[in-house]
Design an enzyme around this catalytic site. Structure first.
Site, PDB file in Angstrom:
ATOM      1  N   PRO A 127      28.057  27.605   7.370  1.00  8.67           N
ATOM      2  CG  PRO A 127      28.701  29.339   8.887  1.00  8.67           C
ATOM      3  CD  PRO A 127      28.764  29.010   7.451  1.00  8.67           C
ATOM      4  N   GLY A 128      26.192  26.063  10.154  1.00  8.78           N
ATOM      5  CA  GLY A 128      24.909  26.120  10.666  1.00  8.78           C
ATOM      6  C   GLY A 128      25.025  25.964  12.092  1.00  8.78           C
ATOM      7  NE  ARG A 129      26.816  20.376  14.730  1.00 14.09           N
ATOM      8  CZ  ARG A 129      25.821  19.322  14.409  1.00 14.09           C
ATOM      9  NH1 ARG A 129      24.994  19.002  15.595  1.00 14.09           N
ATOM     10  NH2 ARG A 129      25.577  18.437  13.446  1.00 14.09           N
ATOM     11  CE1 TYR A 183      21.347  12.470  13.069  1.00  8.67           C
ATOM     12  CE2 TYR A 183      20.886  14.362  14.741  1.00  8.67           C
ATOM     13  CZ  TYR A 183      20.885  13.551  13.225  1.00  8.67           C
ATOM     14  OH  TYR A 183      20.361  14.212  12.310  1.00  8.67           O
ATOM     15  CB  CYS A 215       3.986   5.653  23.578  1.00  5.04           C
ATOM     16  SG  CYS A 215       2.858   6.665  24.562  1.00  5.04           S
ATOM     17  CD  GLU A 216       9.249   6.071  19.194  1.00  9.15           C
ATOM     18  OE1 GLU A 216      10.379   5.196  18.872  1.00  9.15           O
ATOM     19  OE2 GLU A 216       8.457   6.158  18.404  1.00  9.15           O
ATOM     20  CE1 TYR A 246      21.139  20.966  10.898  1.00  4.91           C
ATOM     21  CE2 TYR A 246      22.900  21.013  12.305  1.00  4.91           C
ATOM     22  CZ  TYR A 246      22.259  21.022  11.126  1.00  4.91           C
ATOM     23  OH  TYR A 246      23.102  21.666  10.101  1.00  4.91           O
TER      24      TYR A 246
HETATM   25  N1  LLP Z   1      25.582  22.752   3.846  1.00  3.28           N
HETATM   26  C1  LLP Z   1      25.044  21.549   3.697  1.00  3.28           C
HETATM   27  C2  LLP Z   1      25.055  21.143   2.188  1.00  3.28           C
HETATM   28  C3  LLP Z   1      24.649  20.529   4.542  1.00  3.28           C
HETATM   29  O1  LLP Z   1      24.001  19.603   3.914  1.00  3.28           O
HETATM   30  C4  LLP Z   1      24.732  21.126   5.873  1.00  3.28           C
HETATM   31  C5  LLP Z   1      24.154  20.208   6.909  1.00  3.28           C
HETATM   32  C6  LLP Z   1      25.352  22.236   6.317  1.00  3.28           C
HETATM   33  C7  LLP Z   1      26.205  23.110   5.243  1.00  3.28           C
HETATM   34  C8  LLP Z   1      25.567  22.603   7.664  1.00  3.28           C
HETATM   35  O2  LLP Z   1      26.183  22.000   8.532  1.00  3.28           O
HETATM   36  P1  LLP Z   1      26.661  22.378   9.936  1.00  3.28           P
HETATM   37  O3  LLP Z   1      27.587  23.492  10.007  1.00  3.28           O
HETATM   38  O4  LLP Z   1      25.512  22.838  10.585  1.00  3.28           O
HETATM   39  O5  LLP Z   1      27.305  21.174  10.555  1.00  3.28           O
HETATM   40  N2  LLP Z   1      20.551  16.914  12.127  1.00  3.28           N
HETATM   41  C9  LLP Z   1      22.092  16.807  12.281  1.00  3.28           C
HETATM   42  C10 LLP Z   1      22.724  17.513  11.407  1.00  3.28           C
HETATM   43  C11 LLP Z   1      22.414  17.246   9.908  1.00  3.28           C
HETATM   44  C12 LLP Z   1      23.489  18.119   9.002  1.00  3.28           C
HETATM   45  C13 LLP Z   1      23.066  18.306   7.718  1.00  3.28           C
HETATM   46  N3  LLP Z   1      23.676  19.134   6.799  1.00  3.28           N
HETATM   47  C14 LLP Z   1      22.329  16.946  13.765  1.00  3.28           C
HETATM   48  O6  LLP Z   1      21.443  17.211  14.234  1.00  3.28           O
HETATM   49  O7  LLP Z   1      23.512  16.852  14.328  1.00  3.28           O
END
Ligand code: LLP
Length: 414
Positions: free
Chosen positions: A274-276, A316, A342-343, A370
């Site tokens: 998990p990230g987000r 997005y 500037c866009e 992010y």
């Molecule tokens: N594992 C892999 C292999 C990934 O590519 C990603 C995210 C994660 C885990 C974590 O995903 P999460 O739990 O955060 O959804 N920049 C975009 C999100 C890009 C995600 C890329 N991969 C945004 O701001 O929405």
């Protein structure tokens, strides 16, 4: 609990008025709540308590050292996608034995560094990558633990730029190829087959795609088992969404229950990336109104944060809630909230009802994931300061860049 709430008429981060942070460190400024990260991490990890598992924070969501260090102290593992992220995790005190290395383009040098660090596992995304890793492990005289990231061809029903588990995406090995590649890996001298995994996309708000993907992966686990290739873990990736506006993503408990239930009697360790979900709602971006500008059709609030600080709206068309730091007391007008870049893609929000004056502070919510990690210096804008609040204390965890620092690596022609 929300770590960002109004008390005495103004927005606080935990027990600190965010106005005081703006006065001390300036704007734009990212503010994170330590308590929010801790509570969220613990709740996520506890949801899987009944099952042998490892939570590996996706570093790309927020790679600031203090954030990684906080997560390392909580016992988190890490999902990295570059040598840079590896070095950050190590510098932050992360345990190399709890690192998985994902990504479609690992360089030979990155592989060597990860082997030297002794990471837990490489998530392999193609046949040539498998061959390269075997060669590099052989040269280093070690064995590399591997897991194939399989593309399960499941629709995650999210924004197309962050959908990754469909056949047309560049990620993972094709489902139909997976068995052959495992047989091939078995016969390579310096690879140890450890697991299998997938990651189908990000900001998912439904459980079905996760379950469908896991079921597809488990079919492969069983087929491999019947050939005598026994796996010890399955990595379901990240992707669990958060509430930015009115989304209702599954609760951690439901997410955990639906995944662990599918594992059945198989003795597999579950890996999660998990990230987000861990940090998205633990951070805000604080910004100040520079100008209020009446256009012929629309009103613009020109603020001092821009697309270089928070790219998600421009990239997005993502929605981030905007709050005034002074508690709202009705009235106001409809504004386009835009930055100085500037866009026309440089907007943070469209058509928001806000009561504003010049110099007012605004909080852009749900900016913990992010946000800073995708920021840039476009328009020669120094990157924002970052602060982590811990109860009554506000700690500067990354200084605002100076213009001098932006130019320090450059040379003009002789
Ligand atoms: N594992 C892999 C292999 C990934 O590519 C990603 C995210 C994660 C885990 C974590 O995903 P999460 O739990 O955060 O959804 N920049 C975009 C999100 C890009 C995600 C890329 N991969 C945004 O701001 O929405």
């Amino acid at each position: 609990m929300s770590p960002f709430a109004y008390h005495d008429g103004e927005l606080h981060a935990e027990d600190v008025p965010v106005r005081r942070i703006a006065e001390r460190y300036g704007t734009p400024c990212y503010i994170y709540s330590r308590a929010a990260v801790e509570q969220t991490y613990r709740a996520f990890d506890a949801a899987f308590a009944g099952c042998d598992h490892m939570t590996c924070f996706a570093v790309k969501a927020n790679s600031t050292l203090a954030m990684l260090n906080l997560l390392a102290r909580l016992g988190s593992g890490f999902d990295i996608v570059s040598g840079g992220e590896l070095q950050r995790v190590l510098a932050a005190g992360g345990d190399p034995g709890r690192i998985v290395f994902s990504g479609v383009g690992k360089t030979a040098e990155e592989m060597r560094q990860a082997l030297a660090a002794g990471i837990f596992c490489f998530n392999i995304e193609s046949e040539p990558e498998l061959l390269r890793l075997d060669r590099i492990a052989a040269a280093a005289g070690v064995t590399a633990a591997i897991s194939l990231r399989v593309n399960p061809d499941v629709d995650p029903r999210t924004h197309p730029y962050i959908a990754t588990g469909l056949q047309q995406n560049k990620f993972g090995v094709a489902y139909a190829e997976a068995l052959r590649l495992y047989r091939r890996a078995r016969d390579m001298g310096h690879l140890a087959i450890a697991g299998i995994g997938c990651h189908i996309g990000s900001q998912l708000t439904e459980l079905d795609p996760f379950v469908a993907a896991l079921d597809r992966i488990l079919e492969l686990v069983d087929q491999l088992g019947s050939e005598g290739i026994a796996l010890t873990h399955v990595d379901v990736g990240g992707g669990l969404g958060i509430r930015y506006r009115d989304e209702s993503p599954p609760a951690f408990a439901e997410y955990a229950k639906s995944l662990t239930a599918r594992l059945g009697g198989r003795r597999l360790k579950l890996l999660l990336e998990p990230g987000r979900a861990l940090v998205g709602n633990a951070g805000i971006l604080l910004t100040r109104v520079e100008y209020l500008k009446q256009g012929t059709e629309r009103n613009f609030a020109v603020v001092d944060a821009a697309m270089n600080d928070l790219m998600r709206p421009a990239l997005y068309d993502a929605y981030h809630e905007i709050r005034t730091v002074a508690a709202p007391n009705g009235g106001g007008a409809t504004y386009e909230v835009v930055g100085p870049v500037c866009e026309s893609g440089d907007f943070l929000a469209h058509a928001r009802e806000l009561s504003l004056r010049e110099n007012d502070l605004l909080a852009i919510m749900s900016a913990g994931a992010y946000g800073m990690s995708m920021s840039s210096n476009y328009n020669s804008r120094p990157r924002a300061a970052e602060v982590m609040v811990d109860k009554k204390e506000a700690h500067l965890i990354r200084k605002r860049e100076t213009i001098g620092e932006l130019m320090v690596l450059e040379r003009v022609l002789p």
